[in-house]
Write an enzyme that holds these catalytic residues in place. Structure first.
Site, PDB file in Angstrom:
ATOM      1  N   HIS A  18       0.838  -1.212   0.000  1.00 38.72           N
ATOM      2  CA  HIS A  18       0.000   0.000   0.000  1.00 38.72           C
ATOM      3  C   HIS A  18       0.871   1.260   0.000  1.00 38.72           C
ATOM      4  O   HIS A  18       0.608   2.226  -0.729  1.00 38.72           O
ATOM      5  CB  HIS A  18      -0.885   0.046   1.261  1.00 38.72           C
ATOM      6  CG  HIS A  18      -1.866  -1.069   1.407  1.00 38.72           C
ATOM      7  ND1 HIS A  18      -1.973  -1.816   2.549  1.00 38.72           N
ATOM      8  CD2 HIS A  18      -2.798  -1.564   0.558  1.00 38.72           C
ATOM      9  CE1 HIS A  18      -2.943  -2.715   2.408  1.00 38.72           C
ATOM     10  NE2 HIS A  18      -3.456  -2.593   1.215  1.00 38.72           N
ATOM     11  N   LYS A  42     -17.699  -7.048   7.521  1.00 41.17           N
ATOM     12  CA  LYS A  42     -16.332  -7.571   7.402  1.00 41.17           C
ATOM     13  C   LYS A  42     -15.603  -7.288   8.716  1.00 41.17           C
ATOM     14  O   LYS A  42     -15.348  -6.125   9.038  1.00 41.17           O
ATOM     15  CB  LYS A  42     -15.651  -6.836   6.225  1.00 41.17           C
ATOM     16  CG  LYS A  42     -14.483  -7.574   5.598  1.00 41.17           C
ATOM     17  CD  LYS A  42     -14.106  -6.903   4.270  1.00 41.17           C
ATOM     18  CE  LYS A  42     -12.683  -7.164   3.865  1.00 41.17           C
ATOM     19  NZ  LYS A  42     -12.294  -6.385   2.678  1.00 41.17           N
ATOM     20  N   ARG A  91      -1.945  -6.513  -8.276  1.00 37.48           N
ATOM     21  CA  ARG A  91      -0.850  -7.456  -8.032  1.00 37.48           C
ATOM     22  C   ARG A  91      -0.800  -8.572  -9.051  1.00 37.48           C
ATOM     23  O   ARG A  91       0.256  -9.094  -9.361  1.00 37.48           O
ATOM     24  CB  ARG A  91      -1.004  -8.086  -6.636  1.00 37.48           C
ATOM     25  CG  ARG A  91      -0.577  -7.161  -5.531  1.00 37.48           C
ATOM     26  CD  ARG A  91      -1.061  -7.677  -4.207  1.00 37.48           C
ATOM     27  NE  ARG A  91      -2.518  -7.618  -4.148  1.00 37.48           N
ATOM     28  CZ  ARG A  91      -3.225  -7.838  -3.059  1.00 37.48           C
ATOM     29  NH1 ARG A  91      -2.619  -8.165  -1.953  1.00 37.48           N
ATOM     30  NH2 ARG A  91      -4.534  -7.733  -3.078  1.00 37.48           N
ATOM     31  N   SER A 129      -2.549  -7.994   3.014  1.00 38.99           N
ATOM     32  CA  SER A 129      -2.949  -7.802   4.420  1.00 38.99           C
ATOM     33  C   SER A 129      -3.458  -9.117   5.003  1.00 38.99           C
ATOM     34  O   SER A 129      -3.256  -9.393   6.184  1.00 38.99           O
ATOM     35  CB  SER A 129      -4.039  -6.735   4.531  1.00 38.99           C
ATOM     36  OG  SER A 129      -3.548  -5.476   4.170  1.00 38.99           O
TER      37      SER A 129
END
Ligand code: ADP
Length: 156
Positions: A18, A42, A91, A129
């Site tokens: 990030h 979440k 990614r 993460s």
């Protein structure tokens, strides 16, 4: 008019991936708002306040970066903050497929808001993460994967 980008995410926690995306995007914008999404369905590992503090510490020397939290649609947050770009990192192909739909639907919702993608730097491509959280839960050392400015182990 100032060029403002919103970098939305969970940042649970912020990683070197990030940090790299924001730093590389800085020359493109007058301001980048790192927007921590609050999603009640979440469950995060780290409290919102902690996630925000770590992002602030990461960019404490960078006046063009602001950190905020938000609920609701990212495009509405962009409109409220006069941001015309959403910034996202890519990614791999899975990120691309997922991000493509979100970007296209966001543009259908609010035509003025477009998404800008930066490709991950190869040395950070594997960092997520989710995996960082797994390592933390199992007492591993994540210092290689998170920004140098933050001390995660002080909080866990
Ligand atoms: P979300 O919960 O929306 O997936 P994240 O906090 O996981 O949010 O990620 C926010 C943004 O950062 C996403 O665009 C994601 O693709 C990007 N990102 C995450 N990890 C990396 C990395 N290692 N390199 C580049 N971009 C990344």
């Amino acid at each position: 008019m100032a060029k403002i980008a919103v970098f939305p995410g969970s940042f649970d926690p912020i990683t070197k991936g990030h940090e790299d995306i924001v730093k590389r995007a800085l020359p493109l914008f007058d301001q980048i708002i790192v927007a921590v999404g609050v999603n009640s369905s979440k469950k995060s590992l780290f409290p919102l306040k902690t996630r925000i503090k770590w992002i602030q510490q990461t960019f404490s020397d960078e006046p063009k970066v602001k950190v905020e939290s938000y609920e609701g649609l990212t495009v509405h947050f962009c409109q409220n903050h006069h941001a015309e770009c959403i910034l996202r990192g890519l990614r791999n192909a899975a990120d691309f497929e997922f991000e493509k739909s979100i970007a296209q639907m966001n543009r259908d919702l609010v035509n003025q808001v477009d998404t800008v993608f930066l490709m991950t730097s190869p040395q950070f491509a594997a960092i997520s993460s989710t995996i960082v959280r797994d390592i933390i839960r199992n007492d591993g050392d994540v210092s290689k994967f998170i920004p140098n400015a933050i001390d995660i182990h002080g909080e866990v």
